[in-house]
Every structure is written in structure tokens, then in C-alpha cells.
Write an enzyme that holds these catalytic residues in place. Structure first.
Site, PDB file in Angstrom:
ATOM      1  N   LYS A  74       0.785  -1.168   0.221  1.00  0.00           N
ATOM      2  CA  LYS A  74       0.040  -0.066  -0.150  1.00  0.00           C
ATOM      3  C   LYS A  74       0.717   1.309  -0.242  1.00  0.00           C
ATOM      4  O   LYS A  74       1.649   1.317   0.796  1.00  0.00           O
ATOM      5  CB  LYS A  74      -1.011   0.034   1.173  1.00  0.00           C
ATOM      6  CG  LYS A  74      -1.998  -0.862   1.207  1.00  0.00           C
ATOM      7  CD  LYS A  74      -3.012  -0.523   2.062  1.00  0.00           C
ATOM      8  CE  LYS A  74      -4.462  -1.126   2.063  1.00  0.00           C
ATOM      9  NZ  LYS A  74      -5.382  -0.801   2.961  1.00  0.00           N
ATOM     10  N   GLU A  90       1.174  -0.132  16.489  1.00  0.00           N
ATOM     11  CA  GLU A  90       0.945  -0.970  15.569  1.00  0.00           C
ATOM     12  C   GLU A  90       1.313  -2.462  15.781  1.00  0.00           C
ATOM     13  O   GLU A  90       0.546  -3.484  15.598  1.00  0.00           O
ATOM     14  CB  GLU A  90       1.848  -0.603  14.047  1.00  0.00           C
ATOM     15  CG  GLU A  90       1.537   0.588  13.204  1.00  0.00           C
ATOM     16  CD  GLU A  90      -0.196   0.684  12.863  1.00  0.00           C
ATOM     17  OE1 GLU A  90      -0.791  -0.561  12.611  1.00  0.00           O
ATOM     18  OE2 GLU A  90      -0.573   1.611  12.187  1.00  0.00           O
ATOM     19  N   GLU A 139      -7.158  -6.075  -0.667  1.00  0.00           N
ATOM     20  CA  GLU A 139      -8.398  -5.653   0.254  1.00  0.00           C
ATOM     21  C   GLU A 139      -9.723  -6.125  -0.442  1.00  0.00           C
ATOM     22  O   GLU A 139     -10.603  -4.969  -0.575  1.00  0.00           O
ATOM     23  CB  GLU A 139      -8.256  -4.205   0.524  1.00  0.00           C
ATOM     24  CG  GLU A 139      -9.046  -4.380   2.019  1.00  0.00           C
ATOM     25  CD  GLU A 139      -8.645  -2.945   2.693  1.00  0.00           C
ATOM     26  OE1 GLU A 139      -9.494  -2.037   2.942  1.00  0.00           O
ATOM     27  OE2 GLU A 139      -7.557  -2.514   3.308  1.00  0.00           O
ATOM     28  N   ASN A 162      -6.850  -2.361   9.599  1.00  0.00           N
ATOM     29  CA  ASN A 162      -7.290  -1.133   9.653  1.00  0.00           C
ATOM     30  C   ASN A 162      -7.949  -1.170  11.213  1.00  0.00           C
ATOM     31  O   ASN A 162      -8.541   0.046  11.637  1.00  0.00           O
ATOM     32  CB  ASN A 162      -8.281  -0.601   8.751  1.00  0.00           C
ATOM     33  CG  ASN A 162      -7.444  -0.389   7.468  1.00  0.00           C
ATOM     34  OD1 ASN A 162      -6.402   0.219   7.339  1.00  0.00           O
ATOM     35  ND2 ASN A 162      -7.981  -0.887   6.361  1.00  0.00           N
ATOM     36  N   HIS A 170      -7.202   7.694  11.876  1.00  0.00           N
ATOM     37  CA  HIS A 170      -6.957   8.717  10.658  1.00  0.00           C
ATOM     38  C   HIS A 170      -7.724   9.942  10.651  1.00  0.00           C
ATOM     39  O   HIS A 170      -7.590  11.033  10.245  1.00  0.00           O
ATOM     40  CB  HIS A 170      -7.639   7.995   9.255  1.00  0.00           C
ATOM     41  CG  HIS A 170      -6.445   6.823   8.779  1.00  0.00           C
ATOM     42  ND1 HIS A 170      -6.640   5.983   7.865  1.00  0.00           N
ATOM     43  CD2 HIS A 170      -5.288   6.544   9.141  1.00  0.00           C
ATOM     44  CE1 HIS A 170      -5.717   5.208   7.518  1.00  0.00           C
ATOM     45  NE2 HIS A 170      -4.827   5.869   8.564  1.00  0.00           N
TER      46      HIS A 170
END
Length: 361
Positions: A142, A184, A236, A245, A252
């Protein structure tokens, strides 16, 4: 050196996890690229590491050209990508030119996006130097840039030819950036690996203090977990990759409303994971002990457990523009139990608002 294979058929590649061996990136790159030119993208914070990589590439027969960007999320932008296109064109780069990203997530995303789109795609080598990039953004293909209205709104899938991780580069990483990357790692424990979560709980002090063995374990395990997910759902398309996510729809939005600078990505994700856990409680998926356990670990790792008091309606509006949203309807990854999450597209906005009101009031 340990190695993790990302098995994607003709697009498969290796993630090498090393310690104190930036020189090894030269032979690694040569095995994966037959070109003679290397376009190295880095930022002002990691110039010494980039210089070592450049030397290694030159020793392996490449002619490296280095471009140094300003650091920070605000520079993950179309204008910066345009500057890189100009430099590639001036250098007469072709489809065999190897783009090498040396730095954190911003460098990897911008350089990767340019590699995906220049001449309709050129080879990309990732050399992440932040924990967040090592365990997440350098793996999986990504790449992208931000839009003022939404993070990562403009992007592509472009798998690298390889990822070279040297955990010794973390010695120069500021403590706040290091802790951001730990968010993460926590995420992987929540979504896939209760044993990893327990390892973090049992070794929080050593992890926070960057004990070498603990860091190598976290990096290698995180890369393996992400590689497994990417193998099953590279682009995805089945919904499985969306589990990566977890916490990000909230996170975000926090980054965007904060202006891409108030919080680091991992800080926003940490608070976002707590919000998603609380939403899971509201939806009857998990009990309060789940959220409390997550909060306790984040506190020990010196990460946020709630957002700043940003305007609630602005946060909601931003969340509606998330890439996973469909026709403005929110789709969120929520926990079922430690080690298992799922993507839900039937979460009423009233429930999301209720959770945000608790934290933003």
C-alpha cells in the site's frame, strides 16, 4: 539475519530482518534488480542511514541518486510527489530504475506512490528506519499520499521487490517516534495474536527501553503476521485485509482533524483502538475488561488512550470520508475477542457518536 516471505505468486518478495548490516542491502538489491540506476528517497532525519545505503548500492554496481525530503506527514503530498517525478525525468529514469525508500512511513508511502505511477511502475525497494515502517507500512504494497480532506486518499497497490530491515537504525529514532510504532505492534496482538499481546504485557519495560532481542522479536513477528494477511487478501478485495485497519478509521480522523501534525500516526491509532474497543462494548461484542486490558498496555507503553478534544462533528465528517466507507456509511473493524476482529458495515452512526461523546466531552 532472519527472513519472512511474502507469498504473492509472481509478486512475491522477502523481508530481511538484520541488525547492524546496512551494507548488506547492496547485494540484496542486486539480486532483485538488473538495472544500473538507483533513485534513493530519504528525509533530513536519516541522511546518515541513507548515505550508508547509497554506498552499499554503489558497491553493488548501482549508480545512486539521492533526493532528501523534509520530514513529516504534511509532506506526504501531491506536490512532493510531483517534485520526485521531475527529478526522475531529469535523470532519464526508465522502467529498470530502482526506487529505494530509506526512512519512515512518509518516505515509504511517497516514494512508493511515485514508483507505482512513474512510467506506469518501476521497481521499489523498502529500507524502513522507523519501527512503524518496519512492522507495517513497508510491507504489503500500500502506497499513497494524503489529501487535505482525508489521509491516504490517493494511492495504489505496488509491491516492493524486497524489504531490508536493519533494527540497529532504531538507535537514532526519537523516543516518541519509537512509541508510535509500538501502537501497530499492539494492533497485531489485538487482531491476530494473543500471545504477542501477552508478550508485550510481560515485557513492556524491555520493549519500551528497546531491548535488542525484544525488538527483533516484535519486528519479525509483526512482519510475519502482516505477510500472512497480505497473502490472503493482497488488494483488500475479500475484506480480510481490512482487519489491519483496526483503530485506523478513528485514528485517521484524529490525524486529519488535528492537521497532520498534532499527533503521530501511532498515537492516533492507539486512541483509535480504544475507541473501537469501546464501540465493541456498545455493540455487545466484548466486555469492559477487553478495553481496560488494552488501555493498561497502552499506558505502560506511554501511548494515548483517548483523543484530544477535537470538534465531534468534524471528526464524524472525516470518518464518513474514510476509504472503507460506502456511500457515506461507516464500516468499522471491531473486536470480537483478543486475537479476533471483524469488519462491520451495519454500525449505526449514533453508536459512533455516543463513543466519541464519551471521549471528546
Amino acid at each position: 539475519m532472519s527472513s519472512v516471505r511474502v507469498d504473492l505468486g509472481s509478486r512475491s518478495y522477502d523481508i530481511a530482518v538484520t541488525a547492524g548490516d546496512l551494507a548488506g542491502v547492496g547485494p540484496f538489491a542486486r539480486q532483485r534488480s538488473g538495472g544500473s540506476a538507483a533513485f534513493l528517497v530519504t528525509d533530513e532525519h536519516v541522511v546518515p542511514h541513507a548515505a550508508a545505503v547509497s554506498d552499499a548500492l554503489a558497491a553493488a554496481g548501482f549508480a545512486p541518486l539521492t533526493v532528501i525530503l523534509q520530514p513529516g506527514e504534511a509532506h506526504k503530498a501531491l506536490a512532493v510527489a510531483a517534485q520526485l517525478y521531475d527529478r526522475l525525468a531529469e535523470a532519464r529514469a526508465d522502467r529498470h530504475t530502482l526506487v529505494v525508500a530509506v526512512g519512515g512511513g512518509v518516505v515509504g508511502d511517497v516514494a512508493g506512490f511515485v514508483a507505482a505511477t512513474y512510467a506506469r511502475g518501476v521497481p521499489l525497494l523498502m529500507v524502513p528506519t522507523t519501527l512503524l515502517a518496519m512492522v507495517d507500512s513497508s510491507v504489503g504494497g500500500k502506497v499513497g499520499i494524503n489529501h487535505p480532506l482525508a489521509k491516504n486518499l490517493i494511492g495504489a497497490f505496488h509491491q516492493p521487490v524486497g524489504v531490508w530491515i536493519d533494527t540497529a537504525t532504531l538507535a537514532t529514532l526519537p523516543d516518541r517516534e519509537y512509541r508510535s510504532g509500538l501502537a501497530e505492534v499492539v494492533k497485531y496482538g489485538v487482531i491476530l495474536d494473543p500471545e504477542l499481546f501477552a508478550f508485550l504485557e510481560g515485557n513492556a519495560d524491555a520493549v519500551r527501553e528497546r531491548a535488542a532481542d525484544a525488538v527483533r522479536h516484535l519486528v519479525a513477528r509483526s512482519c510475519q503476521l502482516k505477510a500472512d494477511v497480505v497473502r490472503q487478501d493482497e488488494r483488500e478485495e475479500t475484506g480480510h485485509r481490512a482487519i489491519l485497519n483496526y483503530g485506523h478509521t478513528f485514528g485517521h480522523a484524529f490525524e486529519t482533524v488535528g492537521g497532520y501534525g498534532a499527533w503521530l500516526h501511532g498515537e492516533a491509532v492507539a486512541a483509535g483502538m480504544v475507541c473501537a474497543a469501546r464501540l465493541g462494548e456498545v455493540r455487545g461484542l466484548v466486555g469492559p475488561e477487553f478495553t481496560l486490558r488494552l488501555q493498561r498496555l497502552l499506558v505502560r507503553l506511554r501511548l494515548p488512550t483517548r483523543p484530544e478534544r477535537w470538534p465531534l462533528d468534524e471528526v464524524l465528517t472525516t470518518m464518513r470520508g474514510d476509504k472503507k466507507a460506502v456511500a457515506g456509511r461507516l464500516r468499522l473493524v471491531l473486536p470480537r475477542q483478543l486475537g479476533e476482529v471483524a469488519l462491520f458495515d451495519d454500525v449505526p452512526e449514533e453508536d459512533v457518536r455516543r463513543v466519541l461523546e464519551e471521549f471528546l466531552a
